[in-house]
Motif scaffolding. Structure first.
Motif, PDB file in Angstrom:
ATOM      1  N   VAL A 257       0.874  -1.161   0.000  1.00  0.00           N
ATOM      2  CA  VAL A 257       0.000   0.000   0.000  1.00  0.00           C
ATOM      3  C   VAL A 257       0.920   1.221   0.000  1.00  0.00           C
ATOM      4  CG1 VAL A 257      -1.725   1.325   1.264  1.00  0.00           C
ATOM      5  CG2 VAL A 257      -1.885  -1.176   1.208  1.00  0.00           C
ATOM      6  N   PHE A 258       1.060   1.869  -1.157  1.00  0.00           N
ATOM      7  CA  PHE A 258       1.865   3.080  -1.281  1.00  0.00           C
ATOM      8  C   PHE A 258       0.972   4.294  -1.035  1.00  0.00           C
ATOM      9  CE2 PHE A 258       4.439   0.180  -3.940  1.00  0.00           C
ATOM     10  CZ  PHE A 258       5.688   0.385  -3.367  1.00  0.00           C
ATOM     11  N   LEU A 259       1.479   5.252  -0.245  1.00  0.00           N
ATOM     12  CA  LEU A 259       0.690   6.406   0.169  1.00  0.00           C
ATOM     13  C   LEU A 259       1.341   7.692  -0.312  1.00  0.00           C
ATOM     14  CD1 LEU A 259       0.143   5.261   3.856  1.00  0.00           C
ATOM     15  CD2 LEU A 259      -1.450   4.958   1.945  1.00  0.00           C
ATOM     16  N   ARG A 260       0.544   8.560  -0.896  1.00  0.00           N
ATOM     17  CA  ARG A 260       1.016   9.883  -1.334  1.00  0.00           C
ATOM     18  C   ARG A 260       0.080  10.931  -0.741  1.00  0.00           C
ATOM     19  NH1 ARG A 260       4.247  12.435  -5.037  1.00  0.00           N
ATOM     20  NH2 ARG A 260       3.371  14.199  -6.198  1.00  0.00           N
ATOM     21  N   GLY A 261       0.632  11.812   0.100  1.00  0.00           N
ATOM     22  CA  GLY A 261      -0.195  12.806   0.770  1.00  0.00           C
ATOM     23  C   GLY A 261      -0.942  12.264   1.970  1.00  0.00           C
ATOM     24  N   LEU A 262      -0.633  11.047   2.383  1.00  0.00           N
ATOM     25  CA  LEU A 262      -1.217  10.434   3.576  1.00  0.00           C
ATOM     26  C   LEU A 262      -0.094   9.820   4.399  1.00  0.00           C
ATOM     27  CD1 LEU A 262      -3.180   9.369   0.908  1.00  0.00           C
ATOM     28  CD2 LEU A 262      -4.710   9.136   2.853  1.00  0.00           C
ATOM     29  N   THR A 263      -0.368   9.621   5.678  1.00  0.00           N
ATOM     30  CA  THR A 263       0.614   9.064   6.601  1.00  0.00           C
ATOM     31  C   THR A 263       0.051   7.795   7.228  1.00  0.00           C
ATOM     32  OG1 THR A 263       1.430  11.282   7.118  1.00  0.00           O
ATOM     33  CG2 THR A 263       1.998   9.527   8.662  1.00  0.00           C
ATOM     34  N   PRO A 264       0.849   6.724   7.293  1.00  0.00           N
ATOM     35  CA  PRO A 264       0.332   5.496   7.916  1.00  0.00           C
ATOM     36  C   PRO A 264       0.289   5.607   9.429  1.00  0.00           C
ATOM     37  CG  PRO A 264       2.623   5.199   7.268  1.00  0.00           C
ATOM     38  CD  PRO A 264       2.205   6.558   6.756  1.00  0.00           C
ATOM     39  N   LEU A 265      -0.813   5.165  10.014  1.00  0.00           N
ATOM     40  CA  LEU A 265      -0.923   5.044  11.468  1.00  0.00           C
ATOM     41  C   LEU A 265      -0.450   3.671  11.921  1.00  0.00           C
ATOM     42  CD1 LEU A 265      -4.429   6.636  12.122  1.00  0.00           C
ATOM     43  CD2 LEU A 265      -2.228   7.550  12.871  1.00  0.00           C
ATOM     44  N   ARG A 266      -0.875   2.644  11.198  1.00  0.00           N
ATOM     45  CA  ARG A 266      -0.516   1.268  11.508  1.00  0.00           C
ATOM     46  C   ARG A 266      -0.817   0.405  10.296  1.00  0.00           C
ATOM     47  NH1 ARG A 266      -3.465  -0.743  16.412  1.00  0.00           N
ATOM     48  NH2 ARG A 266      -3.166   1.387  17.160  1.00  0.00           N
ATOM     49  N   HIS A 267      -0.233  -0.773  10.282  1.00  0.00           N
ATOM     50  CA  HIS A 267      -0.565  -1.718   9.226  1.00  0.00           C
ATOM     51  C   HIS A 267      -0.644  -3.109   9.831  1.00  0.00           C
ATOM     52  CE1 HIS A 267       3.651  -2.863   9.344  1.00  0.00           C
ATOM     53  NE2 HIS A 267       3.371  -3.873   8.539  1.00  0.00           N
ATOM     54  N   HIS A 268      -1.192  -4.027   9.041  1.00  0.00           N
ATOM     55  CA  HIS A 268      -1.425  -5.384   9.551  1.00  0.00           C
ATOM     56  C   HIS A 268      -1.319  -6.359   8.384  1.00  0.00           C
ATOM     57  CE1 HIS A 268      -3.601  -8.412  12.157  1.00  0.00           C
ATOM     58  NE2 HIS A 268      -3.849  -8.901  10.963  1.00  0.00           N
ATOM     59  N   VAL A 269      -0.595  -7.457   8.599  1.00  0.00           N
ATOM     60  CA  VAL A 269      -0.501  -8.557   7.637  1.00  0.00           C
ATOM     61  C   VAL A 269      -0.727  -9.854   8.394  1.00  0.00           C
ATOM     62  CG1 VAL A 269       0.933  -9.738   5.927  1.00  0.00           C
ATOM     63  CG2 VAL A 269       1.227  -7.278   6.300  1.00  0.00           C
ATOM     64  N   ARG A 270      -1.593 -10.715   7.848  1.00  0.00           N
ATOM     65  CA  ARG A 270      -1.792 -12.015   8.493  1.00  0.00           C
ATOM     66  C   ARG A 270      -2.146 -13.041   7.421  1.00  0.00           C
ATOM     67  NH1 ARG A 270      -5.118 -12.022  13.813  1.00  0.00           N
ATOM     68  NH2 ARG A 270      -3.106 -11.176  14.496  1.00  0.00           N
ATOM     69  N   PRO A 271      -1.525 -14.230   7.471  1.00  0.00           N
ATOM     70  CA  PRO A 271      -1.828 -15.256   6.470  1.00  0.00           C
ATOM     71  C   PRO A 271      -3.312 -15.613   6.449  1.00  0.00           C
ATOM     72  CG  PRO A 271       0.147 -15.846   7.691  1.00  0.00           C
ATOM     73  CD  PRO A 271      -0.456 -14.657   8.391  1.00  0.00           C
ATOM     74  N   SER A 272      -3.768 -16.009   5.273  1.00  0.00           N
ATOM     75  CA  SER A 272      -5.160 -16.406   5.092  1.00  0.00           C
ATOM     76  C   SER A 272      -5.215 -17.807   4.492  1.00  0.00           C
ATOM     77  CB  SER A 272      -5.875 -15.426   4.150  1.00  0.00           C
ATOM     78  OG  SER A 272      -7.122 -15.960   3.731  1.00  0.00           O
ATOM     79  N   PRO A 273      -6.139 -18.640   4.955  1.00  0.00           N
ATOM     80  CA  PRO A 273      -6.275 -19.972   4.353  1.00  0.00           C
ATOM     81  C   PRO A 273      -6.906 -19.936   2.968  1.00  0.00           C
ATOM     82  CG  PRO A 273      -7.993 -19.630   5.987  1.00  0.00           C
ATOM     83  CD  PRO A 273      -7.072 -18.442   6.079  1.00  0.00           C
ATOM     84  N   TYR A 274      -7.354 -18.759   2.524  1.00  0.00           N
ATOM     85  CA  TYR A 274      -8.102 -18.669   1.276  1.00  0.00           C
ATOM     86  C   TYR A 274      -7.275 -18.171   0.098  1.00  0.00           C
ATOM     87  CZ  TYR A 274     -11.712 -19.123   4.777  1.00  0.00           C
ATOM     88  OH  TYR A 274     -12.457 -19.571   5.832  1.00  0.00           O
TER      89      TYR A 274
END
Length: 295
Positions: A257-274
Motif C-alpha cells: 500500500v503506497f501512500l502519497r499525501g497520507l501518513t500510515p498510522l498502523r498496518h497489519h498482515v496475516r496469512p489467510s487460508p483462502y
C-alpha cells in the motif's frame, strides 16, 4: 403441497434472502462483524486458480472492514458473490468497480463464447467516480493493467490505484509498467496505490514508487533492515516499523500500500487460508487529522 412444505422448510433453514453457503458463513465469530473503518485501505490477491471459497474471502474482508479494498486475480462473478456475502452476512455495503484485463473461461468460468472477466476490482464504502482502466503496453506473460478511481478515504477525496504487475521473473517488464503507473500517481497530491507488485522492496524497478510515495510500513523500504522481505516476524501488534513482513506463503514481500499525501498510522498482515497472498491493510491519516483518525 409437498413443494410448498419444502419451500417453507428452506426458508426456516436459510432465511428469505440467504446466499448459498450462508449457514457456513454464520458460524464465524461474532467479533468478525464490525462497522466499516473510514480511514482503512486494504489490498489482497485472492488467488486464481485456487479452490473457490467466496464465503471465506468475504469473512476475511469483514474481519478488517476496510473503507476501500483492492482485489487482484479477481473474477467478476467471484467479486459479485463476495460483495453479496459482505452485505447479507455482515451488513457491510460496498460499491464495486471492475478492472478486467482478460476474458478468460479457464480462470473465471462461463461459456467459451462468454468467458468471465479477470483482473482487478475495487470495493469502496463510498461511491467511486472517474473510473479509468489502463492496460500496460507490455503485460509480460499475461495482460496486466491498473484500475483507478476517486473515492473517499478518511472522509476526504482520494485517488486510488489498484494494480497487478508482471510475474516475478519479469523484472524488465515490471519496470516499464511501474513507469506508466508512477507517472499517473504523481499527478495527484492525495493518492493510494495498492496491489500485487511481484517485487521485493529493494527491487530496482520499484524505485519510482518509493521516490514519490511512502509505504504502509515506514521501516520497510530500500536500505532498511530486512528489506529483502525475508524476515518472518509475524504481526507487529502496532505500527510495524522496522520490518518488511512477508505477504505471501513463500515468505516474500510482494504486496504494498503506497501512500502519497497520507501518513500510515498502523498496518497489519496475516496469512489467510483462502489465498497464497496475505491480506494487507493500512490505517492512514494526514497531519491535519492525525489526532482524530480512527485507529
Amino acid at each position: 403441497m409437498l413443494a410448498g412444505a419444502m419451500a417453507v422448510a428452506c426458508l426456516l433453514l436459510l432465511g428469505p434472502s440467504a446466499p448459498s453457503g450462508a449457514l457456513h458463513g454464520r458460524t464465524l465469530p461474532a467479533e468478525a462483524v464490525r462497522d466499516i473503518v473510514p480511514n482503512r485501505v486494504m489490498t489482497w490477491n485472492i488467488c486464481n486458480p485456487c479452490e473457490e471459497n467466496n464465503v471465506g474471502r468475504a469473512a476475511e474482508i469483514a474481519r478488517y472492514a476496510p473503507q476501500v479494498i483492492g482485489l487482484q486475480e479477481a473474477c467478476v462473478r467471484d467479486v459479485e458473490r463476495i460483495r453479496d456475502y459482505l452485505e447479507q452476512l455482515y451488513g457491510l455495503v460496498y460499491h464495486v468497480e471492475y478492472g478486467s484485463v482478460l476474458r478468460n473461461w479457464g480462470r473465471c468460468g462461463g461459456w467459451p463464447w462468454s468467458p468471465g472477466g479477470f483482473g482487478q476490482a475495487l470495493l469502496s464504502a463510498a461511491p467511486m467516480t472517474d473510473r479509468v482502466l489502463v492496460e500496460y503496453p507490455d503485460g509480460g506473460s499475461e495482460d496486466r493493467g491498473y484500475l483507478a478511481v476517486t473515492t473517499s478515504v478518511g472522509g476526504r477525496p482520494t485517488r486510488v490505484f489498484n494494480t497487478h504487475l508482471a510475474q516475478r521473473q519479469q523484472a524488465p517488464v515490471r519496470a516499464g509498467q511501474i513507469r506508466v503507473l508512477a507517472a499517473e500517481v504523481a499527478r495527484h497530491d492525495r493518492a493510494v496505490a495498492l496491489g500485487d507488485f511481484n517485487a521485493v522492496p529493494y527491487s530496482p524497478e520499484l524505485a519510482p514508487m518509493w521516490a514519490l510515495s511512502s509505504g504502509a510500513a515506514p521501516g520497510c523500504r530500500p536500505g532498511s533492515a530486512d528489506a529483502d522481505g525475508s524476515d518472518v516476524k509475524g504481526d507487529t501488534g502496532g505500527t510495524g516499523e522496522g520490518v518488511c513482513e512477508p505477504t505471501t506463503d513463500w515468505q516474500s514481500t510482494f504486496d504494498y500500500v503506497f501512500l502519497r499525501g497520507l501518513t500510515p498510522l498502523r498496518h497489519h498482515v496475516r496469512p489467510s487460508p483462502y489465498s497464497d497472498h496475505h491480506p494487507l491493510y493500512a490505517d492512514v491519516t494526514t497531519s491535519a487529522d492525525r489526532s482524530t483518525a480512527r485507529e
